[in-house]
Design a protein around this motif. Structure first.
Motif, PDB file in Angstrom:
ATOM      1  N   VAL A 203       0.828  -1.208   0.000  1.00  0.00           N
ATOM      2  CA  VAL A 203       0.000   0.000   0.000  1.00  0.00           C
ATOM      3  C   VAL A 203       0.862   1.258   0.000  1.00  0.00           C
ATOM      4  O   VAL A 203       0.340   2.364   0.149  1.00  0.00           O
ATOM      5  N   THR A 204       2.152   1.118  -0.166  1.00  0.00           N
ATOM      6  CA  THR A 204       3.057   2.272  -0.108  1.00  0.00           C
ATOM      7  C   THR A 204       3.421   2.804  -1.491  1.00  0.00           C
ATOM      8  O   THR A 204       3.572   4.010  -1.677  1.00  0.00           O
ATOM      9  N   VAL A 205       3.581   1.923  -2.469  1.00  0.00           N
ATOM     10  CA  VAL A 205       4.091   2.344  -3.778  1.00  0.00           C
ATOM     11  C   VAL A 205       3.133   3.315  -4.467  1.00  0.00           C
ATOM     12  O   VAL A 205       3.563   4.326  -5.037  1.00  0.00           O
ATOM     13  N   VAL A 206       1.831   3.043  -4.425  1.00  0.00           N
ATOM     14  CA  VAL A 206       0.864   3.903  -5.126  1.00  0.00           C
ATOM     15  C   VAL A 206       0.920   5.346  -4.612  1.00  0.00           C
ATOM     16  O   VAL A 206       1.056   6.276  -5.414  1.00  0.00           O
ATOM     17  N   PRO A 207       0.825   5.590  -3.296  1.00  0.00           N
ATOM     18  CA  PRO A 207       0.928   6.982  -2.843  1.00  0.00           C
ATOM     19  C   PRO A 207       2.287   7.617  -3.146  1.00  0.00           C
ATOM     20  O   PRO A 207       2.363   8.791  -3.510  1.00  0.00           O
ATOM     21  N   ALA A 208       3.366   6.835  -3.014  1.00  0.00           N
ATOM     22  CA  ALA A 208       4.698   7.385  -3.304  1.00  0.00           C
ATOM     23  C   ALA A 208       4.817   7.783  -4.768  1.00  0.00           C
ATOM     24  O   ALA A 208       5.305   8.869  -5.103  1.00  0.00           O
ATOM     25  N   ALA A 209       4.358   6.907  -5.676  1.00  0.00           N
ATOM     26  CA  ALA A 209       4.442   7.195  -7.110  1.00  0.00           C
ATOM     27  C   ALA A 209       3.512   8.322  -7.519  1.00  0.00           C
ATOM     28  O   ALA A 209       3.746   8.990  -8.535  1.00  0.00           O
ATOM     29  N   VAL A 460       5.005  -5.255  -5.841  1.00  0.00           N
ATOM     30  CA  VAL A 460       5.802  -4.132  -6.344  1.00  0.00           C
ATOM     31  C   VAL A 460       6.354  -3.357  -5.156  1.00  0.00           C
ATOM     32  O   VAL A 460       5.617  -2.961  -4.261  1.00  0.00           O
ATOM     33  N   ASN A 461       7.672  -3.169  -5.122  1.00  0.00           N
ATOM     34  CA  ASN A 461       8.298  -2.307  -4.121  1.00  0.00           C
ATOM     35  C   ASN A 461       9.002  -1.164  -4.839  1.00  0.00           C
ATOM     36  O   ASN A 461       8.911  -1.043  -6.066  1.00  0.00           O
ATOM     37  N   GLN A 462       9.695  -0.328  -4.081  1.00  0.00           N
ATOM     38  CA  GLN A 462      10.294   0.848  -4.706  1.00  0.00           C
ATOM     39  C   GLN A 462      11.422   0.474  -5.676  1.00  0.00           C
ATOM     40  O   GLN A 462      11.764   1.265  -6.569  1.00  0.00           O
ATOM     41  N   TYR A 463      11.986  -0.738  -5.553  1.00  0.00           N
ATOM     42  CA  TYR A 463      13.140  -1.100  -6.369  1.00  0.00           C
ATOM     43  C   TYR A 463      12.769  -1.811  -7.672  1.00  0.00           C
ATOM     44  O   TYR A 463      13.564  -1.793  -8.626  1.00  0.00           O
ATOM     45  N   ASN A 464      11.603  -2.456  -7.718  1.00  0.00           N
ATOM     46  CA  ASN A 464      11.193  -3.054  -8.995  1.00  0.00           C
ATOM     47  C   ASN A 464      10.053  -2.269  -9.645  1.00  0.00           C
ATOM     48  O   ASN A 464       9.459  -2.719 -10.624  1.00  0.00           O
ATOM     49  N   PHE A 465       9.771  -1.088  -9.107  1.00  0.00           N
ATOM     50  CA  PHE A 465       8.739  -0.213  -9.671  1.00  0.00           C
ATOM     51  C   PHE A 465       9.182   0.293 -11.053  1.00  0.00           C
ATOM     52  O   PHE A 465      10.313   0.748 -11.225  1.00  0.00           O
ATOM     53  N   ASP A 466       8.272   0.193 -12.013  1.00  0.00           N
ATOM     54  CA  ASP A 466       8.564   0.629 -13.381  1.00  0.00           C
ATOM     55  C   ASP A 466       7.697   1.851 -13.717  1.00  0.00           C
ATOM     56  O   ASP A 466       6.502   1.711 -13.967  1.00  0.00           O
ATOM     57  N   PRO A 467       8.273   3.055 -13.716  1.00  0.00           N
ATOM     58  CA  PRO A 467       7.478   4.267 -13.983  1.00  0.00           C
ATOM     59  C   PRO A 467       6.841   4.276 -15.376  1.00  0.00           C
ATOM     60  O   PRO A 467       5.833   4.946 -15.589  1.00  0.00           O
ATOM     61  N   LYS A 468       7.409   3.494 -16.322  1.00  0.00           N
ATOM     62  CA  LYS A 468       6.852   3.459 -17.674  1.00  0.00           C
ATOM     63  C   LYS A 468       5.494   2.755 -17.702  1.00  0.00           C
ATOM     64  O   LYS A 468       4.669   3.008 -18.582  1.00  0.00           O
TER      65      LYS A 468
END
Length: 481
Positions: A203-209, A460-468
């Protein structure tokens, strides 16, 4: 619900259960009342079933259930003789009569029992009196609970009804924000607090991104807690799992780990903790260490002022100590100017300086990951300190009050808004807020807390997150429930 002849409603509507334990000390009328609560009293609206008393540690305990006749709900309760816990029945001779209204003593609620008055009557009458009082305690504190409705349709906050001398509203008011959309809370400037390390909470990646402010709270007991300082993705980078994250060291074979695009961050990081802070901020610059956030917002003078107040008036908030090996000890008591922990003591006179130095060292690691942290005993403040301070420092003025918006992780929304835990947190948050609010010239603050289950991004964590592959618009209309 059908209506009666002389009242709007035939039945009482129970509220939330707010106690799970009733206690007393042995040798008085309070003990007799406690044991009468375990009496198998049969009544359509007050039926209770308890097992046998048994010894646990230094106490006698008895487990049971109270069945609410109007709803069929069963509420579990434990009775304890020989301790002060939960709802404490206290033998007091200075009171003219026994009252169901409670006295607050930190996290304990006390009902004073007028012992002399009851002891003076005959044994048979005394037993009947104690049973009657036990029934009333069960009826109010267990069946009514909090926010219940009487037969006239009137809602009551307190289990016993109206209390003109006790406020039902709080100046630090926690408000359940369920039902808002993710887009709405972003516009309101909501923030999210999370522990450093590889994010295991999806639940962290979505708000961070999405650009939400993320505060990295450093004081988790163990390095491999809810998020993991000892791992980089699924690769282990430290064997120090059972100590405080900033004290964890690199694994001896860490050079074999494939850090990929974070190789440059690894090369200049003194520890796994320093690496995670730098690498996370490389992906999401909107992340900031809690220590850095507090120092930036408060400056040292105001920070010292707040910590002085806590040390002087509420020293139990220094509730943990991290020793020089990184192991965590809980606070046992405050005695003669010293904080007494499980294995060692710490002078209260050095508490303020100790906390500020810890914040400063952690802040330097955020600024420069090559910085190393000194291994020494460090005091840790309780969660209410961070809830109240984060609330104040992210708030904005709405005229009659300030308001602040926060997105929960997996637990925070639940323990701040529901059941027995919420009541304890409400009292402790309020107590701290009342002590420090004048420092900020804030009289009242509304703390909105939002659940986050609907914005999970699994695996998905901050290290395998793909902004594309990231589509922010997909999440904006998600309802937070």
């Amino acid at each position: 619900m059908s209506k009666g002849k002389n009242s709007k409603y035939r039945q009482i509507q129970p509220g939330e259960q707010i106690i799970t334990c009733i206690s007393a000390m042995p040798g008085g009328i309070a003990e007799e009342v406690l044991k009468q609560i375990a009496h198998p009293y049969i009544n359509p609206t007050n039926e209770r079933k308890f097992g046998k008393w048994k010894k646990e540690g230094r106490c006698l305990v008895c487990y049971g259930k109270v069945r609410i006749g109007t709803t069929g709900e069963e509420r579990e309760i434990v009775l304890k003789l020989g301790t002060r816990e939960g709802l404490f029945l206290d033998d007091r001779n200075g009171y003219r009569k026994t009252s169901l209204k409670h006295i607050c003593d930190g996290e304990i609620c006390i009902i004073p029992i007028q012992s002399i008055q009851i002891q003076s009557i005959q044994k048979k009458q005394r037993k009947k009196k104690c049973l009657s009082l036990a029934n009333n305690i069960v009826g109010t504190w267990i069946i009514h609970g909090q926010n219940w409705r009487d037969r006239s349709g009137v809602w009551h906050y307190w289990p016993y009804g109206i209390d003109e001398n006790r406020k039902a509203e709080y100046n630090f008011e926690v408000i359940d924000g369920s039902g808002a959309t993710f887009s709405q809370i972003l516009k309101k400037g909501a923030v999210r607090s999370v522990h450093p390390g590889t994010w295991k909470q999806y639940v962290t990646v979505v708000p961070a991104a999405s650009g939400m402010k993320i505060i990295l709270h450093e004081f988790e007991k163990k390095a491999d807690g809810k998020n993991d300082v000892t791992m980089f993705g699924n690769q282990r980078i430290s064997d120090d799992r059972d100590i405080w994250g900033p004290y964890a060291t690199w694994r001896s074979d860490v050079s074999q780990v494939d850090f990929g695009k974070f190789e440059d961050v690894f090369r200049k990081s003194s520890s796994p903790f320093a690496f995670h802070i730098a690498a996370t901020r490389k992906v999401f610059p909107n992340c900031e260490l809690a220590s850095s956030f507090l120092l930036r917002k408060l400056k040292e003078k105001k920070m010292e002022q707040i910590l002085d107040i806590i040390a002087r008036e509420d020293p139990e908030r220094f509730y943990r100590l991290i020793d020089s090996t990184g192991k965590t000890q809980g606070l046992v008591e405050v005695r003669r100017g010293r904080l007494v922990f499980e294995k060692e003591t710490f002078p209260l006179s050095r508490a303020v300086e100790n906390v500020i130095k810890t914040f400063e060292e952690l802040n330097r690691i955020q600024s420069d990951p090559q910085q190393e942290i000194n291994r020494c005993p460090r005091l840790v403040l309780d969660s209410h300190f961070y809830i109240v301070l984060f609330g104040i420092l992210t708030s904005y003025n709405q005229g009659a009050f300030f308001e602040s918006h926060h997105l929960s992780g997996t637990d925070m929304h639940r323990y701040l808004t529901r059941g027995i835990d919420a009541r304890m947190h409400r009292i402790r948050n309020e107590r701290l807020f009342e002590k420090i609010k004048y420092v900020f010239n804030i009289e009242r603050l509304k703390f909105f807390i939002y659940p986050s289950a609907n914005i999970r991004l699994p695996y998905v964590n901050q290290y395998n997150f793909d902004p594309k592959k990231w589509d922010k618009n997909y999440w904006l209309n998600k309802t937070l429930v």
